[in-house]
Enzyme design. Structure first.
Site, PDB file in Angstrom:
ATOM      1  N   GLY A   1       3.005  -0.747   4.455  1.00 59.71           N
ATOM      2  CA  GLY A   1       2.799   0.494   4.247  1.00 59.71           C
ATOM      3  C   GLY A   1       4.194   0.860   4.022  1.00 59.71           C
ATOM      4  O   GLY A   1       4.994   0.766   2.641  1.00 59.71           O
ATOM      5  N   GLY A   2       5.040   1.611   4.816  1.00 56.85           N
ATOM      6  CA  GLY A   2       6.254   2.320   4.456  1.00 56.85           C
ATOM      7  C   GLY A   2       7.413   1.181   3.914  1.00 56.85           C
ATOM      8  O   GLY A   2       8.042   1.494   3.089  1.00 56.85           O
TER       9      GLY A   2
ATOM     10  N   ASN B   1       0.867  -1.220  -0.192  1.00 56.73           N
ATOM     11  CA  ASN B   1      -0.092  -0.037  -0.023  1.00 56.73           C
ATOM     12  C   ASN B   1       0.953   1.336  -0.075  1.00 56.73           C
ATOM     13  O   ASN B   1       1.228   1.865   1.200  1.00 56.73           O
ATOM     14  CB  ASN B   1      -0.862   0.066   1.264  1.00 56.73           C
ATOM     15  CG  ASN B   1      -1.958   1.221   1.230  1.00 56.73           C
ATOM     16  OD1 ASN B   1      -1.899   2.066   0.247  1.00 56.73           O
ATOM     17  ND2 ASN B   1      -2.445   1.456   2.434  1.00 56.73           N
ATOM     18  N   TRP B   2       1.030   1.780  -1.160  1.00 61.49           N
ATOM     19  CA  TRP B   2       2.258   3.012  -1.356  1.00 61.49           C
ATOM     20  C   TRP B   2       1.376   4.137  -0.473  1.00 61.49           C
ATOM     21  O   TRP B   2       2.133   5.178  -0.273  1.00 61.49           O
ATOM     22  CB  TRP B   2       2.179   3.326  -2.701  1.00 61.49           C
ATOM     23  CG  TRP B   2       3.092   2.212  -3.479  1.00 61.49           C
ATOM     24  CD1 TRP B   2       3.644   1.013  -2.966  1.00 61.49           C
ATOM     25  CD2 TRP B   2       3.520   2.313  -4.690  1.00 61.49           C
ATOM     26  NE1 TRP B   2       4.276   0.501  -3.851  1.00 61.49           N
ATOM     27  CE2 TRP B   2       4.311   1.011  -5.102  1.00 61.49           C
ATOM     28  CE3 TRP B   2       3.287   3.237  -5.825  1.00 61.49           C
ATOM     29  CZ2 TRP B   2       4.802   1.033  -6.357  1.00 61.49           C
ATOM     30  CZ3 TRP B   2       3.843   2.996  -7.125  1.00 61.49           C
ATOM     31  CH2 TRP B   2       4.588   1.937  -7.590  1.00 61.49           C
ATOM     32  N   LYS B   3       0.103   4.119  -0.483  1.00 63.43           N
ATOM     33  CA  LYS B   3      -0.669   5.447   0.246  1.00 63.43           C
ATOM     34  C   LYS B   3      -0.352   6.454  -0.753  1.00 63.43           C
ATOM     35  O   LYS B   3      -0.178   6.303  -1.991  1.00 63.43           O
ATOM     36  CB  LYS B   3      -0.033   5.831   1.930  1.00 63.43           C
ATOM     37  CG  LYS B   3      -0.181   4.429   2.520  1.00 63.43           C
ATOM     38  CD  LYS B   3       0.082   4.477   3.867  1.00 63.43           C
ATOM     39  CE  LYS B   3      -0.272   3.148   4.709  1.00 63.43           C
ATOM     40  NZ  LYS B   3      -0.064   3.415   6.065  1.00 63.43           N
TER      41      LYS B   3
ATOM     42  N   GLY C   1       2.691   2.561  10.880  1.00 60.42           N
ATOM     43  CA  GLY C   1       3.617   3.649  10.661  1.00 60.42           C
ATOM     44  C   GLY C   1       4.319   4.119  12.213  1.00 60.42           C
ATOM     45  O   GLY C   1       4.874   5.141  12.060  1.00 60.42           O
TER      46      GLY C   1
ATOM     47  N   SER D   1       3.739  -1.586  10.455  1.00 60.23           N
ATOM     48  CA  SER D   1       5.030  -1.771  10.893  1.00 60.23           C
ATOM     49  C   SER D   1       5.597  -3.035  10.612  1.00 60.23           C
ATOM     50  O   SER D   1       6.619  -3.747  10.999  1.00 60.23           O
ATOM     51  CB  SER D   1       5.368  -1.349  12.048  1.00 60.23           C
ATOM     52  OG  SER D   1       5.144  -0.170  12.522  1.00 60.23           O
TER      53      SER D   1
ATOM     54  N   GLU E   1      -6.898   4.805   7.774  1.00 60.64           N
ATOM     55  CA  GLU E   1      -6.714   6.162   7.418  1.00 60.64           C
ATOM     56  C   GLU E   1      -8.034   6.890   6.808  1.00 60.64           C
ATOM     57  O   GLU E   1      -8.260   7.931   7.057  1.00 60.64           O
ATOM     58  CB  GLU E   1      -5.402   6.428   6.618  1.00 60.64           C
ATOM     59  CG  GLU E   1      -4.273   6.139   7.353  1.00 60.64           C
ATOM     60  CD  GLU E   1      -3.142   5.629   6.724  1.00 60.64           C
ATOM     61  OE1 GLU E   1      -2.973   5.518   5.391  1.00 60.64           O
ATOM     62  OE2 GLU E   1      -2.191   5.242   7.229  1.00 60.64           O
TER      63      GLU E   1
HETATM   64  P1  13P Z   1       3.178   0.643   7.835  1.00 63.12           P
HETATM   65  O1  13P Z   1       3.568  -0.658   7.141  1.00 63.12           O
HETATM   66  O2  13P Z   1       3.744   1.913   7.072  1.00 63.12           O
HETATM   67  O3  13P Z   1       3.161   0.562   9.351  1.00 63.12           O
HETATM   68  O4  13P Z   1       1.720   0.779   7.187  1.00 63.12           O
HETATM   69  C1  13P Z   1       0.655  -0.289   7.285  1.00 63.12           C
HETATM   70  C2  13P Z   1      -0.515   0.031   6.565  1.00 63.12           C
HETATM   71  O5  13P Z   1      -1.343   1.099   7.000  1.00 63.12           O
HETATM   72  C3  13P Z   1      -0.717  -0.754   5.330  1.00 63.12           C
HETATM   73  O6  13P Z   1      -2.073  -0.694   4.800  1.00 63.12           O
END
Ligand code: 13P
Length: 254
Positions: free
Chosen positions: A236-237, A9-11, A175, A215, A99
């Protein structure tokens, strides 16, 4: 046999050029995956046709979107429909990320409509759930997540549920660098599977892919994915760097 998935998920990150390079590097470094193991890359809307073109014809690596709108078409300036996503070559869509629930006020009622739009247009849904820190501290996370699942998904038929993946993402772990322990993840995933079994039967529950998000990194992915009810991750990250993302993919492929 149920699928294992590592989804990126690149957001709201990366330019088109950066996204292209990242996908090229993921394709170049991707380990061979058996038929039940899949990678999904959920890039931002404007990347989707590019990501889809890069992944076209590749086995076990799929393009996803991060959201869709709750209506089929019409005067909804700035929104994107599930039908548009399908026509752009998208295969998966993330629905109900925390989010979006928090910053865009997405309610379970809206998520029902979004899920229906996605399924009606032939997309696979990655439905997110997960509790905030205060709920975890009060030890009421099981009831909280159960309510999200009941209100978001229980209107679906058994047949429709086959096209849904659940992602458990505790908000306090997103995150923050604070990952859920593998025991916490396993306990919640097992609870989710039991909630699904009670409504849809044991076969449906056994078939359901449940991802962990929050994370997740190469250093903790193997331990998390070794849990019997953890079928991969939503990343995510660590999905923004090819080597880190591929490190997590390797934890699934071993
Ligand atoms: P992180 O891996 O940055 O904690 O984000 C998780 C996330 O929200 C994936 O959708």
């Amino acid at each position: 046999m149920r699928k294992k998935i590592v989804a990126a998920n690149w957001k709201m990150n990366l330019t088109l050029e950066e996204g292209k390079t990242l996908v090229d590097n993921i394709i170049a470094g991707q380990p061979a995956l058996s038929a039940t193991k899949k990678i999904v890359i959920a890039s931002p809307y404007v990347h989707l046709t590019q990501t889809a073109a890069q992944l076209n014809g590749k086995d076990n690596i799929h393009v996803g979107a991060q959201n869709c709108y709750s209506e089929a078409s019409g005067a909804y300036t700035g929104e994107i429909s599930a039908g548009m996503l399908k026509s752009a070559g998208v295969e998966y869509v993330i629905i109900g990320h925390s989010e979006r629930r928090e910053y865009f006020n997405e309610t379970n009622t809206m998520l029902v409509k979004k899920t229906d739009q996605a399924l009606n247009n032939g997309l696979e849904v990655i439905f997110c759930c997960g509790e905030p820190l205060a709920i975890r501290d009060a030890d009421t996370q099981n009831t909280y997540v159960e309510k999200q699942i009941k209100e978001g998904l229980f209107h679906l038929s058994n047949e429709q549920l086959k096209h849904v993946v659940i992602a458990y993402e505790p908000i306090w772990a997103i995150g923050t660098g604070r990952t859920a322990s593998s025991q916490q993840a396993q306990d919640m995933h097992n609870h989710i599977r039991n909630v699904i079994a009670a409504q849809y039967g044991q076969d449906a529950a056994s078939y359901l892919t449940i991802l962990y998000g929050g994370s997740c990194k190469p250093s903790n992915a193997a331990e998390l994915f070794a849990c019997p009810d953890v079928d991969g991750g939503l990343i995510g990250g660590a999905s923004l760097k090819a080597d880190e993302f591929l490190g997590i993919v390797s934890a699934m492929s071993n």
